[in-house]
Design an enzyme around this catalytic site. Structure first.
Site, PDB file in Angstrom:
ATOM      1  N   GLU A 162      39.932  12.369 -11.728  1.00  0.00           N
ATOM      2  CA  GLU A 162      38.584  12.884 -11.511  1.00  0.00           C
ATOM      3  C   GLU A 162      38.506  13.550 -10.139  1.00  0.00           C
ATOM      4  OE1 GLU A 162      36.033  13.009 -13.854  1.00  0.00           O
ATOM      5  OE2 GLU A 162      35.844  14.445 -12.229  1.00  0.00           O
ATOM      6  N   LYS A 221      46.367  14.350  -7.792  1.00  0.00           N
ATOM      7  CA  LYS A 221      45.103  13.733  -7.366  1.00  0.00           C
ATOM      8  C   LYS A 221      45.236  13.202  -5.933  1.00  0.00           C
ATOM      9  CE  LYS A 221      41.261  11.527  -7.196  1.00  0.00           C
ATOM     10  NZ  LYS A 221      39.909  11.918  -7.428  1.00  0.00           N
ATOM     11  N   CYS A 277      37.638   6.988  -1.509  1.00  0.00           N
ATOM     12  CA  CYS A 277      38.889   7.629  -1.936  1.00  0.00           C
ATOM     13  C   CYS A 277      39.843   8.045  -0.828  1.00  0.00           C
ATOM     14  CB  CYS A 277      38.561   8.842  -2.789  1.00  0.00           C
ATOM     15  SG  CYS A 277      37.916   8.368  -4.388  1.00  0.00           S
TER      16      CYS A 277
HETATM   17  C1  UDX Z   1      36.723   5.022  -9.144  1.00  0.00           C
HETATM   18  C2  UDX Z   1      38.146   5.075  -9.622  1.00  0.00           C
HETATM   19  O1  UDX Z   1      38.285   4.389 -10.797  1.00  0.00           O
HETATM   20  C3  UDX Z   1      39.059   4.699  -8.521  1.00  0.00           C
HETATM   21  O2  UDX Z   1      40.390   4.672  -8.883  1.00  0.00           O
HETATM   22  C4  UDX Z   1      38.846   5.767  -7.550  1.00  0.00           C
HETATM   23  O3  UDX Z   1      39.837   5.865  -6.613  1.00  0.00           O
HETATM   24  C5  UDX Z   1      37.501   5.534  -6.949  1.00  0.00           C
HETATM   25  O4  UDX Z   1      36.588   5.725  -7.937  1.00  0.00           O
HETATM   26  P1  UDX Z   1      34.639   3.700  -8.951  1.00  0.00           P
HETATM   27  O5  UDX Z   1      34.074   4.155 -10.253  1.00  0.00           O
HETATM   28  O6  UDX Z   1      34.124   4.352  -7.729  1.00  0.00           O
HETATM   29  O7  UDX Z   1      36.201   3.824  -9.005  1.00  0.00           O
HETATM   30  O8  UDX Z   1      34.658   2.145  -8.776  1.00  0.00           O
HETATM   31  P2  UDX Z   1      33.523   1.127  -9.031  1.00  0.00           P
HETATM   32  O9  UDX Z   1      32.197   1.750  -8.795  1.00  0.00           O
HETATM   33  O10 UDX Z   1      33.943  -0.101  -8.293  1.00  0.00           O
HETATM   34  O11 UDX Z   1      33.609   0.853 -10.600  1.00  0.00           O
HETATM   35  C6  UDX Z   1      34.615   0.191 -11.263  1.00  0.00           C
HETATM   36  C7  UDX Z   1      34.013  -0.697 -12.336  1.00  0.00           C
HETATM   37  O12 UDX Z   1      35.042  -1.276 -13.127  1.00  0.00           O
HETATM   38  C8  UDX Z   1      33.177  -1.873 -11.800  1.00  0.00           C
HETATM   39  O13 UDX Z   1      31.876  -1.791 -12.303  1.00  0.00           O
HETATM   40  C9  UDX Z   1      33.918  -3.113 -12.314  1.00  0.00           C
HETATM   41  O14 UDX Z   1      33.053  -4.156 -12.656  1.00  0.00           O
HETATM   42  C10 UDX Z   1      34.637  -2.573 -13.519  1.00  0.00           C
HETATM   43  N1  UDX Z   1      35.802  -3.354 -13.937  1.00  0.00           N
HETATM   44  C11 UDX Z   1      36.781  -3.647 -13.062  1.00  0.00           C
HETATM   45  C12 UDX Z   1      35.903  -3.767 -15.261  1.00  0.00           C
HETATM   46  O15 UDX Z   1      35.023  -3.519 -16.071  1.00  0.00           O
HETATM   47  N2  UDX Z   1      37.026  -4.442 -15.669  1.00  0.00           N
HETATM   48  C13 UDX Z   1      38.023  -4.766 -14.818  1.00  0.00           C
HETATM   49  O16 UDX Z   1      39.020  -5.384 -15.216  1.00  0.00           O
HETATM   50  C14 UDX Z   1      37.898  -4.352 -13.460  1.00  0.00           C
HETATM   51  C1  UDX Z   2      36.302  13.049  -2.527  1.00  0.00           C
HETATM   52  C2  UDX Z   2      36.853  14.353  -3.107  1.00  0.00           C
HETATM   53  O1  UDX Z   2      36.139  15.457  -2.534  1.00  0.00           O
HETATM   54  C3  UDX Z   2      36.725  14.357  -4.611  1.00  0.00           C
HETATM   55  O2  UDX Z   2      37.309  15.528  -5.163  1.00  0.00           O
HETATM   56  C4  UDX Z   2      37.432  13.141  -5.159  1.00  0.00           C
HETATM   57  O3  UDX Z   2      37.301  13.062  -6.571  1.00  0.00           O
HETATM   58  C5  UDX Z   2      36.886  11.862  -4.529  1.00  0.00           C
HETATM   59  O4  UDX Z   2      36.976  11.949  -3.103  1.00  0.00           O
HETATM   60  P1  UDX Z   2      33.901  12.082  -2.007  1.00  0.00           P
HETATM   61  O5  UDX Z   2      34.623  10.999  -1.291  1.00  0.00           O
HETATM   62  O6  UDX Z   2      32.830  11.733  -2.973  1.00  0.00           O
HETATM   63  O7  UDX Z   2      34.920  12.996  -2.801  1.00  0.00           O
HETATM   64  O8  UDX Z   2      33.208  13.013  -0.911  1.00  0.00           O
HETATM   65  P2  UDX Z   2      33.636  14.253  -0.012  1.00  0.00           P
HETATM   66  O9  UDX Z   2      32.590  15.274  -0.137  1.00  0.00           O
HETATM   67  O10 UDX Z   2      35.015  14.686  -0.256  1.00  0.00           O
HETATM   68  O11 UDX Z   2      33.508  13.648   1.464  1.00  0.00           O
HETATM   69  C6  UDX Z   2      34.371  12.646   1.950  1.00  0.00           C
HETATM   70  C7  UDX Z   2      34.056  12.328   3.380  1.00  0.00           C
HETATM   71  O12 UDX Z   2      34.437  13.399   4.254  1.00  0.00           O
HETATM   72  C8  UDX Z   2      32.570  12.089   3.664  1.00  0.00           C
HETATM   73  O13 UDX Z   2      32.412  10.999   4.542  1.00  0.00           O
HETATM   74  C9  UDX Z   2      32.124  13.372   4.306  1.00  0.00           C
HETATM   75  O14 UDX Z   2      31.004  13.197   5.122  1.00  0.00           O
HETATM   76  C10 UDX Z   2      33.356  13.751   5.093  1.00  0.00           C
HETATM   77  N1  UDX Z   2      33.448  15.195   5.405  1.00  0.00           N
HETATM   78  C11 UDX Z   2      33.573  16.090   4.389  1.00  0.00           C
HETATM   79  C12 UDX Z   2      33.416  15.625   6.718  1.00  0.00           C
HETATM   80  O15 UDX Z   2      33.306  14.822   7.647  1.00  0.00           O
HETATM   81  N2  UDX Z   2      33.520  16.966   6.982  1.00  0.00           N
HETATM   82  C13 UDX Z   2      33.652  17.891   5.987  1.00  0.00           C
HETATM   83  O16 UDX Z   2      33.756  19.089   6.301  1.00  0.00           O
HETATM   84  C14 UDX Z   2      33.673  17.442   4.655  1.00  0.00           C
END
Ligand code: UDX
Ligand code: UDX
Length: 463
Positions: A162, A221, A277
């Site tokens: 993603e 990724k 991430c």
């Molecule tokens: C995602 C991606 O999956 C992760 O790899 C990426 O790097 C960050 O974003 P995210 O959706 O942000 O994770 O994580 P989170 O909001 O913690 O959601 C994960 C969900 O999976 C939780 O709600 C948790 O309860 C659920 N879970 C976890 C299950 O249902 N089964 C499990 O065995 C473990």
């Molecule tokens: C990131 C990637 O952009 C996305 O493609 C991936 O799937 C998940 O990780 P996200 O973490 O949601 O997304 O936010 P992003 O907009 O990338 O910002 C990450 C961090 O960098 C934030 O704390 C943001 O404030 C910071 N940032 C970003 C800066 O400080 N300066 C910039 O110019 C851009």
């Protein structure tokens, strides 16, 4: 093969919005999102769509359109797996906090548990899609577990990372720069890839759907996130140099960003990047490189994290130094706690670490964030285990009103770039602060000249 039923394990920031958009765009496909966390599923099912657990502009509308029609949220994981033709794994993969690779490698415990559950429950052939960010070669673990069930069921493993960014998830999902699908380069793999391509092709132009082998997709990724984070650390490194040379980082960013080879995005100097991430994925990359003995490669990428930690600490130190080398007992107002604007997510937010550093110096902190509830602020600080939770609640107060948060403060620090901060009545804030009144703009969003006219002493990043 045409997919009729999808199951997604993990109703988090990635699984929830991604499945909601697939359901919206493909009314003919039944999409069931499952999660172990009952409270989270209950929140996704809340009558009031504004109470779903993930705040993203436009998401409530998408959920209200599809929920109950072909989008379902449930805790019955077995049933959803059993019925599905395609299963997305979207559970979290945090950095390991124990054992080998502690602090660097991704903890794949949940991924493996999912694979074992899929293996146990499945009675028909299925396509399993890695949606969670995973270390390169994780698919081989999944394959190993799924191919040894002994019940004759066949699995294809795809990688479909993603790229959505929080705060713009719906927009990113509806018109992605690209969709990446990795699969085995044999007949079965190609058919599975095509089945997933068909789903995205409901709304994404075919030329934007890239297909590769599984390993390239997994590594792409990590690489994409490492490159993005590296740009932020690069500009932040130069922001420190600007503060010593009368160059202005905003001007430098604009000057280099107009070079089409460099491009203008991700060049905004800040108090440091956060989010679930960037740090996790780079640590993972570093760990993998080291595990192959590639020391220089590992050291190179690790520097991105070292620079980011330095930037957060430097911001806190600047506050202390400017406030005459002591913040003991002084109130410092934090505007923003989320890791970026337009999200309620605080994972790895710079605000947490800046606060921790100031609390270590006995500062009092008043926090206001438009979307982050008080309870989350305390959870984040307690999680660091730097001090007792009682101390955290004594030293930190969370407000529902920004003007109250800034009242009687020695300084205001901007930690998140929420648009509303620019519209505040800064004269009113100034009038209610202790003098001299300082502003530390960790996001360079405020009008420095205007604030200086009011009487503030302003400290931006990188000038
Ligand atoms: C995602 C991606 O999956 C992760 O790899 C990426 O790097 C960050 O974003 P995210 O959706 O942000 O994770 O994580 P989170 O909001 O913690 O959601 C994960 C969900 O999976 C939780 O709600 C948790 O309860 C659920 N879970 C976890 C299950 O249902 N089964 C499990 O065995 C473990
Ligand atoms: C990131 C990637 O952009 C996305 O493609 C991936 O799937 C998940 O990780 P996200 O973490 O949601 O997304 O936010 P992003 O907009 O990338 O910002 C990450 C961090 O960098 C934030 O704390 C943001 O404030 C910071 N940032 C970003 C800066 O400080 N300066 C910039 O110019 C851009």
């Amino acid at each position: 093969m045409t997919v009729k039923k999808i199951c997604c394990i993990g109703a988090g920031y990635v699984g929830g919005p991604t499945m909601a958009v697939i359901a919206k765009q493909c009314p003919g496909i039944q999409v069931t999102v499952v999660d172990l966390n009952e409270a989270r599923i209950a929140a996704w099912n809340d009558q009031d769509v504004n109470k779903i657990p993930v705040y993203e502009p436009g998401l409530s509308e998408v959920v209200s359109e599809a929920r109950g029609r072909n989008l379902f949220f449930s805790t019955d994981v077995d049933k959803a797996i059993d019925e599905a033709d395609m299963i997305f794994i979207s559970v979290n993969t945090p950095t390991k906090t124990y054992g080998a690779g502690k602090g660097q490698a991704a903890d794949l415990k949940w991924i493996e548990l999912c694979a074992r559950q899929i293996a146990r429950v499945s009675k028909s052939d299925k396509i399993v899609v890695e949606k969670s960010t995973l270390p390169v070669r994780t698919a081989s673990t999944l394959k190993d577990i799924l191919q040894h069930t002994g019940n004759g069921v066949k699995f294809q493993i795809l990688s479909n990372p993603e790229f959505l960014a929080e705060g713009t998830a719906v927009e990113d999902l509806l018109s992605p720069d690209r969709v990446l699908i990795g699969g085995d380069q044999n007949e079965g793999g190609r058919k599975a890839i095509e089945a997933l391509v068909e789903i995205y092709a409901h709304w994404v132009p075919r030329e934007r759907i890239l297909t590769t082998n599984v390993w390239s997709s997994e590594l792409s990724k990590l690489t994409a996130n490492a490159f993005l984070a590296q740009r932020v650390s690069s500009i932040n490194a130069l922001s420190e140099l600007c503060e010593h040379t009368e160059a202005d980082i905003n001007e430098v960013a604009r000057a280099i960003g107009t070079d089409s080879r460099i491009g203008s995005k991700f060049l905004k100097a800040s108090v440091g990047f956060g989010g679930s991430c960037f740090q996790k994925d780079i640590l993972n990359l570093v760990y993998i490189a080291r595990s192959y003995g590639l020391t220089q490669v590992a050291d190179y990428w690790e520097q991105v994290i070292i620079m980011n930690d330095h930037q957060k600490k430097r911001f806190a130190n600047k506050i202390i130094k400017t406030l005459y080398n002591t913040v003991n007992g002084k109130k410092i107002a934090f505007l923003g706690w989320a890791f970026k604007k337009d999200t309620n997510d605080t994972r790895e937010s710079a605000a947490i670490y800046v606060a921790d550093h100031l609390l270590y110096e006995q500062a009092h902190i008043g926090v206001y964030d438009p979307k982050v509830p008080a309870q989350q602020v305390y959870i984040d600080l307690d999680y660091l285990a730097t001090r007792s939770s009682d101390e955290n609640s004594q030293l930190v107060q969370v407000y529902n009103d920004p003007y109250e948060a800034c009242k009687d403060a020695h300084a205001v620090a901007i930690l998140t770039e929420w648009d509303e901060f620019k519209q505040y009545d800064w004269q009113r804030i100034y009038d209610n602060m202790l003098k001299p009144a300082h502003i530390f703009d960790g996001r360079n969003i405020l009008d420095k000249a205007k604030l200086e006219n009011i009487g503030f002493k302003v400290c931006p990043i990188g000038s």
